[in-house]
Design a protein around this motif. Structure first.
Motif, PDB file in Angstrom:
ATOM      1  N   LEU A  21       0.831  -1.192   0.000  1.00  0.00           N
ATOM      2  CA  LEU A  21       0.000   0.000   0.000  1.00  0.00           C
ATOM      3  C   LEU A  21       0.868   1.244   0.000  1.00  0.00           C
ATOM      4  CD1 LEU A  21      -2.560  -1.112   2.712  1.00  0.00           C
ATOM      5  CD2 LEU A  21      -2.809  -1.246   0.247  1.00  0.00           C
ATOM      6  N   SER A  22       0.354   2.291  -0.588  1.00  0.00           N
ATOM      7  CA  SER A  22       1.092   3.553  -0.588  1.00  0.00           C
ATOM      8  C   SER A  22       0.651   4.385   0.615  1.00  0.00           C
ATOM      9  CB  SER A  22       0.842   4.304  -1.890  1.00  0.00           C
ATOM     10  OG  SER A  22      -0.529   4.570  -2.028  1.00  0.00           O
ATOM     11  N   PRO A  23       1.529   5.244   1.108  1.00  0.00           N
ATOM     12  CA  PRO A  23       1.151   6.061   2.267  1.00  0.00           C
ATOM     13  C   PRO A  23       0.052   7.062   1.899  1.00  0.00           C
ATOM     14  CG  PRO A  23       3.283   6.722   1.427  1.00  0.00           C
ATOM     15  CD  PRO A  23       2.885   5.495   0.662  1.00  0.00           C
ATOM     16  N   VAL A  24      -0.722   7.433   2.883  1.00  0.00           N
ATOM     17  CA  VAL A  24      -1.801   8.391   2.684  1.00  0.00           C
ATOM     18  C   VAL A  24      -1.192   9.790   2.722  1.00  0.00           C
ATOM     19  CG1 VAL A  24      -3.951   9.308   3.628  1.00  0.00           C
ATOM     20  CG2 VAL A  24      -3.467   6.863   3.737  1.00  0.00           C
ATOM     21  N   VAL A  25      -1.441  10.549   1.674  1.00  0.00           N
ATOM     22  CA  VAL A  25      -0.938  11.920   1.605  1.00  0.00           C
ATOM     23  C   VAL A  25      -2.058  12.849   2.039  1.00  0.00           C
ATOM     24  CG1 VAL A  25       0.007  13.678   0.070  1.00  0.00           C
ATOM     25  CG2 VAL A  25       0.551  11.265  -0.309  1.00  0.00           C
ATOM     26  N   PRO A  26      -1.810  13.705   3.038  1.00  0.00           N
ATOM     27  CA  PRO A  26      -2.883  14.608   3.472  1.00  0.00           C
ATOM     28  C   PRO A  26      -3.224  15.615   2.376  1.00  0.00           C
ATOM     29  CG  PRO A  26      -0.834  15.131   4.595  1.00  0.00           C
ATOM     30  CD  PRO A  26      -0.594  13.894   3.787  1.00  0.00           C
ATOM     31  N   PRO A  27      -4.480  16.042   2.319  1.00  0.00           N
ATOM     32  CA  PRO A  27      -4.855  17.004   1.280  1.00  0.00           C
ATOM     33  C   PRO A  27      -4.165  18.345   1.524  1.00  0.00           C
ATOM     34  CG  PRO A  27      -6.658  16.687   2.816  1.00  0.00           C
ATOM     35  CD  PRO A  27      -5.601  15.693   3.171  1.00  0.00           C
ATOM     36  N   GLN A  28      -3.969  19.073   0.450  1.00  0.00           N
ATOM     37  CA  GLN A  28      -3.321  20.373   0.563  1.00  0.00           C
ATOM     38  C   GLN A  28      -4.258  21.336   1.283  1.00  0.00           C
ATOM     39  OE1 GLN A  28      -2.274  22.071  -3.179  1.00  0.00           O
ATOM     40  NE2 GLN A  28      -0.884  23.548  -2.269  1.00  0.00           N
ATOM     41  N   ARG A  29      -3.696  22.087   2.237  1.00  0.00           N
ATOM     42  CA  ARG A  29      -4.512  23.026   3.005  1.00  0.00           C
ATOM     43  C   ARG A  29      -4.726  24.303   2.201  1.00  0.00           C
ATOM     44  NH1 ARG A  29      -2.516  23.401   9.027  1.00  0.00           N
ATOM     45  NH2 ARG A  29      -4.662  23.030   9.565  1.00  0.00           N
ATOM     46  N   LEU A  30      -5.930  24.796   2.259  1.00  0.00           N
ATOM     47  CA  LEU A  30      -6.250  26.048   1.579  1.00  0.00           C
ATOM     48  C   LEU A  30      -5.778  27.221   2.431  1.00  0.00           C
ATOM     49  CD1 LEU A  30      -9.850  25.183   0.349  1.00  0.00           C
ATOM     50  CD2 LEU A  30      -7.727  25.085  -0.941  1.00  0.00           C
ATOM     51  N   GLU A  31      -5.290  28.251   1.772  1.00  0.00           N
ATOM     52  CA  GLU A  31      -4.818  29.434   2.488  1.00  0.00           C
ATOM     53  C   GLU A  31      -5.645  30.641   2.077  1.00  0.00           C
ATOM     54  OE1 GLU A  31      -0.700  29.913   1.630  1.00  0.00           O
ATOM     55  OE2 GLU A  31      -0.146  28.006   2.555  1.00  0.00           O
ATOM     56  N   LEU A  32      -5.753  31.561   3.011  1.00  0.00           N
ATOM     57  CA  LEU A  32      -6.436  32.817   2.705  1.00  0.00           C
ATOM     58  C   LEU A  32      -5.523  33.673   1.841  1.00  0.00           C
ATOM     59  CD1 LEU A  32      -7.946  33.664   6.194  1.00  0.00           C
ATOM     60  CD2 LEU A  32      -9.159  32.838   4.197  1.00  0.00           C
ATOM     61  N   PRO A  33      -6.101  34.475   0.954  1.00  0.00           N
ATOM     62  CA  PRO A  33      -5.263  35.372   0.140  1.00  0.00           C
ATOM     63  C   PRO A  33      -4.682  36.474   1.028  1.00  0.00           C
ATOM     64  CG  PRO A  33      -7.576  35.773  -0.297  1.00  0.00           C
ATOM     65  CD  PRO A  33      -7.514  34.579   0.602  1.00  0.00           C
ATOM     66  N   PRO A  34      -3.585  37.090   0.609  1.00  0.00           N
ATOM     67  CA  PRO A  34      -3.020  38.167   1.423  1.00  0.00           C
ATOM     68  C   PRO A  34      -3.991  39.354   1.505  1.00  0.00           C
ATOM     69  CG  PRO A  34      -1.833  37.935  -0.671  1.00  0.00           C
ATOM     70  CD  PRO A  34      -2.815  36.826  -0.588  1.00  0.00           C
ATOM     71  N   ALA A  35      -3.911  40.076   2.622  1.00  0.00           N
ATOM     72  CA  ALA A  35      -4.797  41.232   2.827  1.00  0.00           C
ATOM     73  C   ALA A  35      -4.450  42.336   1.833  1.00  0.00           C
ATOM     74  CB  ALA A  35      -4.661  41.742   4.251  1.00  0.00           C
ATOM     75  N   PRO A  36      -5.441  43.003   1.322  1.00  0.00           N
ATOM     76  CA  PRO A  36      -5.161  44.104   0.392  1.00  0.00           C
ATOM     77  C   PRO A  36      -4.486  45.268   1.127  1.00  0.00           C
ATOM     78  CG  PRO A  36      -7.502  44.002   0.877  1.00  0.00           C
ATOM     79  CD  PRO A  36      -6.872  42.816   1.534  1.00  0.00           C
ATOM     80  N   VAL A  37      -3.627  45.958   0.436  1.00  0.00           N
ATOM     81  CA  VAL A  37      -2.924  47.100   1.008  1.00  0.00           C
ATOM     82  C   VAL A  37      -3.800  48.338   0.819  1.00  0.00           C
ATOM     83  CG1 VAL A  37      -0.833  48.495   0.876  1.00  0.00           C
ATOM     84  CG2 VAL A  37      -0.737  46.049   0.430  1.00  0.00           C
ATOM     85  N   THR A  38      -4.074  49.022   1.915  1.00  0.00           N
ATOM     86  CA  THR A  38      -4.874  50.255   1.837  1.00  0.00           C
ATOM     87  C   THR A  38      -4.035  51.424   2.314  1.00  0.00           C
ATOM     88  OG1 THR A  38      -5.751  49.899   4.039  1.00  0.00           O
ATOM     89  CG2 THR A  38      -7.033  49.011   2.225  1.00  0.00           C
ATOM     90  N   LYS A  39      -4.412  52.610   1.876  1.00  0.00           N
ATOM     91  CA  LYS A  39      -3.650  53.800   2.213  1.00  0.00           C
ATOM     92  C   LYS A  39      -3.925  54.298   3.615  1.00  0.00           C
ATOM     93  CE  LYS A  39      -2.804  55.203  -2.324  1.00  0.00           C
ATOM     94  NZ  LYS A  39      -1.513  55.389  -2.752  1.00  0.00           N
ATOM     95  N   ASP A  40      -5.069  53.944   4.203  1.00  0.00           N
ATOM     96  CA  ASP A  40      -5.393  54.447   5.521  1.00  0.00           C
ATOM     97  C   ASP A  40      -4.765  53.624   6.642  1.00  0.00           C
ATOM     98  OD1 ASP A  40      -7.011  52.329   4.856  1.00  0.00           O
ATOM     99  OD2 ASP A  40      -8.674  52.992   6.115  1.00  0.00           O
ATOM    100  N   ARG A  41      -3.954  52.639   6.312  1.00  0.00           N
ATOM    101  CA  ARG A  41      -3.264  51.838   7.331  1.00  0.00           C
ATOM    102  C   ARG A  41      -2.063  52.604   7.871  1.00  0.00           C
ATOM    103  NH1 ARG A  41      -1.874  45.882   5.572  1.00  0.00           N
ATOM    104  NH2 ARG A  41      -2.071  45.261   7.722  1.00  0.00           N
ATOM    105  N   ILE A  42      -1.856  52.477   9.110  1.00  0.00           N
ATOM    106  CA  ILE A  42      -0.683  53.096   9.735  1.00  0.00           C
ATOM    107  C   ILE A  42       0.389  52.040   9.803  1.00  0.00           C
ATOM    108  CG2 ILE A  42       0.238  54.171  11.796  1.00  0.00           C
ATOM    109  CD1 ILE A  42      -2.597  55.099  12.425  1.00  0.00           C
ATOM    110  N   GLU A  43       1.504  52.340   9.205  1.00  0.00           N
ATOM    111  CA  GLU A  43       2.606  51.397   9.233  1.00  0.00           C
ATOM    112  C   GLU A  43       3.718  51.966  10.091  1.00  0.00           C
ATOM    113  OE1 GLU A  43       3.844  49.881   5.514  1.00  0.00           O
ATOM    114  OE2 GLU A  43       1.819  49.810   4.726  1.00  0.00           O
TER     115      GLU A  43
END
Length: 96
Positions: A73-95
């Protein structure tokens, strides 16, 4: 015999099998001793060799453990985890 699992046989089964083989070989050795005394010619030499060589062979065979089976038997490969997209960059953010 098909198996539901790829798990190895229990260690106790392996140990019992090796003990049986050892006892059979030692039984043959015990039979060689009196046969070496009562026989003559080349047969006597065969029985003496059996009585001398069998203990070594029996110990080597008894100490040889069973090799693990390779799984079909072949080993069980876990499914790929879904990731959230990166947050959009806004001008009103304080960096910092």
């Amino acid at each position: 015999m098909p198996s539901v699992t790829t798990a190895a046989a229990p260690r106790s089964d392996d140990l019992a099998s090796r003990q049986r083989r050892y006892l059979v070989m030692m039984g043959i050795r015990v039979a060689c001793l009196p046969l070496a005394v009562i026989s003559q010619g080349w047969l006597r030499i065969v029985f003496i060799l059996g009585a001398v060589v069998l203990p070594y062979v029996a110990v080597v065979i008894a100490n040889a453990t069973r090799q693990p089976r390779h799984s079909a038997l072949s080993p069980v490969v876990p499914p790929q985890r879904l990731e959230l997209p990166p947050a959009p960059v806004t001008k009103d953010r304080i960096e910092h």
